[in-house]
Write an enzyme that holds these catalytic residues in place. Structure first.
Site, PDB file in Angstrom:
ATOM      1  N   GLN A 127      -1.523  -3.222 -10.514  1.00 30.47           N
ATOM      2  CA  GLN A 127      -0.138  -3.680  -9.747  1.00 30.47           C
ATOM      3  C   GLN A 127      -0.894  -4.364  -8.796  1.00 30.47           C
ATOM      4  O   GLN A 127      -0.023  -5.443  -7.492  1.00 30.47           O
ATOM      5  CB  GLN A 127       0.270  -2.558  -9.168  1.00 30.47           C
ATOM      6  CG  GLN A 127       0.426  -1.776 -10.500  1.00 30.47           C
ATOM      7  CD  GLN A 127       1.508  -0.384 -10.057  1.00 30.47           C
ATOM      8  OE1 GLN A 127       2.641  -0.229 -10.470  1.00 30.47           O
ATOM      9  NE2 GLN A 127       0.411   0.903 -10.328  1.00 30.47           N
ATOM     10  N   ASN A 128      -2.069  -4.652  -7.895  1.00 31.33           N
ATOM     11  CA  ASN A 128      -2.217  -5.094  -6.031  1.00 31.33           C
ATOM     12  C   ASN A 128      -2.198  -6.365  -6.993  1.00 31.33           C
ATOM     13  O   ASN A 128      -2.902  -6.727  -7.791  1.00 31.33           O
ATOM     14  CB  ASN A 128      -3.784  -4.324  -6.194  1.00 31.33           C
ATOM     15  CG  ASN A 128      -3.087  -2.933  -5.734  1.00 31.33           C
ATOM     16  OD1 ASN A 128      -2.088  -1.874  -5.567  1.00 31.33           O
ATOM     17  ND2 ASN A 128      -4.100  -2.588  -5.581  1.00 31.33           N
ATOM     18  N   HIS A 186       0.782  -7.580 -11.644  1.00 26.52           N
ATOM     19  CA  HIS A 186       1.988  -8.027 -10.613  1.00 26.52           C
ATOM     20  C   HIS A 186       2.026  -9.503 -10.258  1.00 26.52           C
ATOM     21  O   HIS A 186       2.068 -10.143  -9.577  1.00 26.52           O
ATOM     22  CB  HIS A 186       1.994  -6.936  -9.947  1.00 26.52           C
ATOM     23  CG  HIS A 186       3.098  -5.877 -10.736  1.00 26.52           C
ATOM     24  ND1 HIS A 186       3.506  -4.719  -9.413  1.00 26.52           N
ATOM     25  CD2 HIS A 186       3.575  -5.738 -11.361  1.00 26.52           C
ATOM     26  CE1 HIS A 186       3.671  -3.910 -10.679  1.00 26.52           C
ATOM     27  NE2 HIS A 186       4.250  -5.015 -11.204  1.00 26.52           N
ATOM     28  N   CYS A 238       5.546 -25.181 -15.392  1.00 22.46           N
ATOM     29  CA  CYS A 238       5.047 -26.866 -16.629  1.00 22.46           C
ATOM     30  C   CYS A 238       3.889 -26.641 -16.556  1.00 22.46           C
ATOM     31  O   CYS A 238       2.905 -27.458 -17.114  1.00 22.46           O
ATOM     32  CB  CYS A 238       5.706 -27.546 -15.525  1.00 22.46           C
ATOM     33  SG  CYS A 238       4.695 -28.603 -13.907  1.00 22.46           S
ATOM     34  N   CYS A 259       6.738 -28.742  -6.907  1.00 21.84           N
ATOM     35  CA  CYS A 259       5.214 -28.685  -7.687  1.00 21.84           C
ATOM     36  C   CYS A 259       5.302 -30.512  -7.989  1.00 21.84           C
ATOM     37  O   CYS A 259       6.122 -30.792  -8.410  1.00 21.84           O
ATOM     38  CB  CYS A 259       6.076 -27.998  -9.441  1.00 21.84           C
ATOM     39  SG  CYS A 259       4.570 -28.957 -10.625  1.00 21.84           S
ATOM     40  N   CYS A 284       6.176 -31.408 -12.098  1.00 22.26           N
ATOM     41  CA  CYS A 284       8.008 -31.614 -12.196  1.00 22.26           C
ATOM     42  C   CYS A 284       8.628 -31.400 -11.036  1.00 22.26           C
ATOM     43  O   CYS A 284      10.033 -31.930 -11.223  1.00 22.26           O
ATOM     44  CB  CYS A 284       8.229 -31.135 -13.317  1.00 22.26           C
ATOM     45  SG  CYS A 284       8.456 -28.795 -12.631  1.00 22.26           S
ATOM     46  N   ASN A 307      -4.632  10.971  -6.006  1.00 25.73           N
ATOM     47  CA  ASN A 307      -3.861  10.720  -5.581  1.00 25.73           C
ATOM     48  C   ASN A 307      -3.601  12.094  -4.403  1.00 25.73           C
ATOM     49  O   ASN A 307      -3.647  12.674  -3.876  1.00 25.73           O
ATOM     50  CB  ASN A 307      -2.236  10.975  -6.296  1.00 25.73           C
ATOM     51  CG  ASN A 307      -1.244   9.327  -4.973  1.00 25.73           C
ATOM     52  OD1 ASN A 307      -1.331   9.771  -3.413  1.00 25.73           O
ATOM     53  ND2 ASN A 307      -0.872   8.623  -4.778  1.00 25.73           N
ATOM     54  N   ALA A 320      -9.040   7.388  -2.799  1.00 24.56           N
ATOM     55  CA  ALA A 320      -9.518   6.827  -4.354  1.00 24.56           C
ATOM     56  C   ALA A 320     -10.781   6.470  -3.664  1.00 24.56           C
ATOM     57  O   ALA A 320     -12.194   6.768  -4.791  1.00 24.56           O
ATOM     58  CB  ALA A 320      -9.302   5.941  -4.385  1.00 24.56           C
TER      59      ALA A 320
HETATM   60  P1  NAD Z   1       2.826   2.958  -3.517  1.00 27.10           P
HETATM   61  O1  NAD Z   1       2.748   1.739  -2.025  1.00 27.10           O
HETATM   62  O2  NAD Z   1       4.153   2.671  -3.570  1.00 27.10           O
HETATM   63  O3  NAD Z   1       2.162   4.245  -3.587  1.00 27.10           O
HETATM   64  C1  NAD Z   1       0.806   4.008  -2.715  1.00 27.10           C
HETATM   65  C2  NAD Z   1       0.445   5.207  -3.312  1.00 27.10           C
HETATM   66  O4  NAD Z   1      -0.988   5.450  -3.021  1.00 27.10           O
HETATM   67  C3  NAD Z   1       1.581   6.286  -2.771  1.00 27.10           C
HETATM   68  O5  NAD Z   1       1.450   7.268  -3.916  1.00 27.10           O
HETATM   69  C4  NAD Z   1      -0.026   6.972  -1.474  1.00 27.10           C
HETATM   70  O6  NAD Z   1      -0.176   8.937  -1.433  1.00 27.10           O
HETATM   71  C5  NAD Z   1      -1.319   6.474  -2.439  1.00 27.10           C
HETATM   72  N1  NAD Z   1      -2.274   6.260  -1.643  1.00 27.10           N
HETATM   73  C6  NAD Z   1      -2.057   5.846  -0.286  1.00 27.10           C
HETATM   74  N2  NAD Z   1      -3.771   5.954   0.364  1.00 27.10           N
HETATM   75  C7  NAD Z   1      -4.270   6.829  -0.670  1.00 27.10           C
HETATM   76  C8  NAD Z   1      -6.054   6.654  -1.195  1.00 27.10           C
HETATM   77  N3  NAD Z   1      -6.309   6.507  -0.138  1.00 27.10           N
HETATM   78  N4  NAD Z   1      -6.416   6.771  -2.339  1.00 27.10           N
HETATM   79  C9  NAD Z   1      -5.207   7.286  -3.447  1.00 27.10           C
HETATM   80  N5  NAD Z   1      -4.547   6.539  -3.490  1.00 27.10           N
HETATM   81  C10 NAD Z   1      -3.669   6.537  -1.471  1.00 27.10           C
HETATM   82  O7  NAD Z   1       2.256   1.762  -4.313  1.00 27.10           O
HETATM   83  P2  NAD Z   1       2.412   1.075  -5.838  1.00 27.10           P
HETATM   84  O8  NAD Z   1       2.769   2.613  -7.252  1.00 27.10           O
HETATM   85  O9  NAD Z   1       1.335   0.136  -6.206  1.00 27.10           O
HETATM   86  O10 NAD Z   1       3.564   0.318  -6.126  1.00 27.10           O
HETATM   87  C11 NAD Z   1       3.748  -0.053  -4.727  1.00 27.10           C
HETATM   88  C12 NAD Z   1       4.071  -1.977  -5.529  1.00 27.10           C
HETATM   89  O11 NAD Z   1       3.442  -2.495  -4.429  1.00 27.10           O
HETATM   90  C13 NAD Z   1       3.309  -2.789  -6.687  1.00 27.10           C
HETATM   91  O12 NAD Z   1       3.560  -3.573  -7.649  1.00 27.10           O
HETATM   92  C14 NAD Z   1       1.560  -3.430  -5.289  1.00 27.10           C
HETATM   93  O13 NAD Z   1       2.454  -4.963  -6.657  1.00 27.10           O
HETATM   94  C15 NAD Z   1       2.874  -4.116  -4.550  1.00 27.10           C
HETATM   95  N6  NAD Z   1       1.727  -3.569  -2.684  1.00 27.10           N
HETATM   96  C16 NAD Z   1       0.583  -4.362  -3.126  1.00 27.10           C
HETATM   97  C17 NAD Z   1      -0.310  -4.684  -2.454  1.00 27.10           C
HETATM   98  C18 NAD Z   1      -1.397  -4.891  -2.404  1.00 27.10           C
HETATM   99  O14 NAD Z   1      -1.960  -5.917  -3.146  1.00 27.10           O
HETATM  100  N7  NAD Z   1      -2.688  -3.805  -1.931  1.00 27.10           N
HETATM  101  C19 NAD Z   1       0.309  -3.697  -1.308  1.00 27.10           C
HETATM  102  C20 NAD Z   1       1.677  -3.422  -0.841  1.00 27.10           C
HETATM  103  C21 NAD Z   1       2.082  -3.055  -2.239  1.00 27.10           C
END
Ligand code: NAD
Length: 260
Positions: free
Chosen positions: A109-110, A127, A139, A155, A158, A221, A239
């Site tokens: 999701q990052n 995402h 386009c 763009c 277009c 988590n 992680a």
């Molecule tokens: P979230 O912010 O809702 O939740 C983060 C989760 O990570 C929490 O449950 C927390 O307890 C856990 N966490 C914190 N530190 C951790 C670690 N060291 N190891 C493992 N887990 C840990 O995040 P989400 O569920 O990804 O949803 C948020 C949305 O935000 C996503 O759609 C994402 O696209 C976006 N986002 C992305 C980034 C990025 O790209 N780095 C940063 C912020 C938000």
């Protein structure tokens, strides 16, 4: 005793990985927390603490005032460019090399691009990415988000607005990428779910589909989430710590220069 229990769980998970043909690592913002990229919802450091997500990161906000969204995301991109993938990303890339005879897919999701930077080859960014711009009207125009692109612009092909190639609040996910993520999840034997609060839909469905299709779901988590009830294993660890230990269990003798 606690230590021994933790090690037993680790050995069980390592055995499941050895027997698996397909593995998915599903990641969220928590994975990049150790890189210094704030998550969305964690305490005082969350990205939403000082801003209104509807103003800075929604499609409605972009249509109302593209400059505000552009500037906020530009700042986030500068931070991402300044920081690096952390040992958690690197351990997941190492895991892919250790299980090279299996298919390991990262579904993230990052938007920070750190999985690819760490060396994972098979990454589905459900995402999108903060590193690329595209035409809002799709386009076909797309380009890297370079240093010089500080202002919203039309763009060049277009005339529709150019915009970051990521999913803003209020938008649908790219159906092709999400379908591929759904397929890989449904085929997974082991599905790791790391660093996500399991609240953003529809991505949060993926572990549920994986489990319904027979995968062993492993959540990593430091805090409980709604997935903790459903997961086969819910590991309270960061992680980096978990994946480094898993790699060590799977390949204790392997020397990997990229781990340094
Ligand atoms: P979230 O912010 O809702 O939740 C983060 C989760 O990570 C929490 O449950 C927390 O307890 C856990 N966490 C914190 N530190 C951790 C670690 N060291 N190891 C493992 N887990 C840990 O995040 P989400 O569920 O990804 O949803 C948020 C949305 O935000 C996503 O759609 C994402 O696209 C976006 N986002 C992305 C980034 C990025 O790209 N780095 C940063 C912020 C938000």
């Amino acid at each position: 005793m606690k230590e021994r229990l933790a090690m037993a769980v680790h050995d069980e998970i390592a055995s499941l990985v050895r027997r698996a043909a397909e593995i998915v690592v599903f990641s969220g913002a928590g994975l990049s927390a150790d890189s210094g990229i704030p998550t969305f919802r964690d305490g005082a450091t969350g990205l939403w603490n000082n801003v209104d997500p509807d103003e800075v990161a929604s499609i409605d906000g972009f249509m109302r005032n593209p400059r505000v969204v552009w500037n906020w995301l530009r700042e986030l991109k500068n931070l991402v460019d300044d920081r690096q993938p952390n040992p958690g990303h690197r351990a997941i890339a190492r895991l892919e090399r250790i299980v090279a005879d299996k298919r390991l897919t990262v579904v993230t999701q990052n938007i920070d691009g750190y999985h690819s930077r760490a060396g994972n080859a098979d990454v589905l960014e459900v995402h999108g990415t903060i590193h690329r711009l595209r035409c809002h009207a799709r386009c076909g125009f797309a380009d890297e988000w370079g240093e010089d692109l500080r202002e919203p612009f039309p763009c060049p092909q277009c005339g529709a607005p150019a915009r970051p190639d990521l999913v803003l609040f209020g938008e649908a996910l790219d159906p092709e990428v999400f379908t591929a993520a759904g397929r890989r999840s449904a085929r997974a034997d082991v599905f790791f779910c790391v660093g996500t609060s399991f609240t953003v839909q529809p991505a949060a469905h993926l572990p549920v589909w994986a489990k319904a299709s027979g995968a062993t779901v492993v959540e990593i988590n430091p805090h409980r989430t709604p997935l903790s009830e459903v997961a086969d294993y819910s590991i309270r660890a960061g992680a980096s710590q978990f994946f480094a230990a898993l790699c060590q269990t799977l390949a204790p003798d392997a020397v990997d220069a990229t781990d340094a």
